[in-house]
Design an enzyme around this catalytic site. Structure first.
Site: not given
Length: 366
Positions: A96-98
């Site tokens: 997950p890049c958030q």
């Protein structure tokens, strides 16, 4: 016991017919990375994700099975069986890049997603793959968790290369900057380039049926556009492709943009340009006020299907079961978070070429 590069080389000299590259896709989402790898000739065996909304689109569009589980709770025992009979083992994924995005500046080690890349590294050690690939936001490369990840791979005898690329270079009709990492025990590895003109919004979506704001296409339920308030309808009609809200009459400008702090955010309430790649498709792309997501010509935001196409998903890609309700926020999130298929295909082709260079032609999966 982990394999050394020399042991891998000897293994394939003894088994010249066994050239299948089998892959496991961690944090697989709806299958953008898997679909691209499959198109390149890689046999993806399993996708893993914690989001149950990903299960149907992943399995409906790809050959791989789907495992609903957090990567943090996963161990290699479950994964080894999926690599049976493989010539080469590929571990792929996009954590997950958030937490690392410039849009989430307040994220940090206190965010539990921050440590998922560490679990990727742990599984790399446990599974002992021959090749690894990972895609994420560019800002990740500046973080200590990424530097630790690279160091751990190098300690496992991987040749590691990474770079920030623009997805438009690889046939994605979108300006999207992404960090791509490739690592191999066979030798140095890099992302291959081909000379081609960027694909435009026009070439990607112009042929879709015209629809109005709030309308659903009769032949494709995913080709639906969000409703617009009377004010936003006036705003989009005052917008030109490539323009900004700064071009509007004063009474149309939002109060937040009239303040000094709001004047630095021109890339909202705008239309896309026909003859340029789209701006970065985010998880909120179906909303006119969330970016430059207005259709170049029609008075509406782009549809869910148009966003998927701009992420280079095939036009027929299924995201919900026939007859099931379509929730814009859910589908928008899944599509916006996906690895663009064309970028994934370029990664896959680079891996296939790398294997062929080091061991001879691989046997591609049927």
């Amino acid at each position: 016991m982990r394999s050394t590069p020399s042991e891998i080389s000897k293994r394939f000299k003894r088994s010249p017919r066994n050239r299948i590259i089998a892959a496991i896709d961690l944090f697989c989402g709806v299958g953008g990375l898997t679909k691209g790898l499959e198109k390149a000739g890689i046999e993806v065996r399993l996708g893993v994700d914690i989001d149950p909304a990903c299960a149907y689109p992943y399995e409906a569009n790809n050959e791989a099975a789907f495992l609903l589980q957090s990567v943090a709770d996963l161990n290699a025992t479950k994964l080894h069986a999926n690599m049976k009979g493989a010539g080469f083992k590929l571990l792929a994924g996009c954590a997950p890049c958030q937490p690392f995005s410039t849009y989430h500046q307040k994220s940090g080690p206190s965010d539990e997603r921050w440590h998922l890349l560490g679990h990727f590294g742990r599984l790399a050690k446990e599974l002992d793959p021959d090749i690894i690939t990972m895609e994420n936001v560019p800002n990740l490369a500046k973080q200590s968790v990424f530097k630790k990840f690279v160091s751990e791979l190098e300690a496992l005898d991987f040749n590691v290369a990474y770079e920030v690329v623009n997805c438009a270079e690889f046939g994605v009709p979108q300006q999207r900057q992404r960090l791509v990492l490739l690592a191999s025990k066979l030798g140095p590895i890099s992302l291959l380039r081909t000379k081609s003109k960027p694909k435009t919004v026009r070439k990607a979506i112009e042929g879709l049926p015209a629809i109005e704001a709030g309308e659903v296409c009769e032949t494709d339920p995913l080709h639906q556009a969000s409703e617009l308030s009377d004010l936003n309808m006036r705003r989009i009609r005052a917008s030109t492709p490539g323009g900004t809200w700064r071009d509007w009459k004063k009474e149309l400008v939002a109060d937040c943009h009239k303040r000094p702090t709001g004047k630095t955010y021109p890339s909202v309430y705008g239309r896309m340009e026909w003859d340029e790649p789209a701006p970065t498709i985010t998880t909120q792309y179906f909303g006119f006020g969330n970016g430059r997501f207005g259709h170049p010509e029609q008075d509406r935001a782009i549809s869910l299907r148009e966003g998927a196409i701009l992420q280079s998903f095939p036009k027929s890609y299924k995201f919900v079961k026939s007859g099931d309700p379509i929730y814009c926020k859910t589908i928008g999130r899944l599509i916006g978070n996906a690895v663009p298929v064309k970028l994934a295909e370029a990664i896959g082709k680079s891996i296939v070429a790398h294997v062929e260079m080091h061991t001879g032609s691989q046997k591609r999966a049927a």
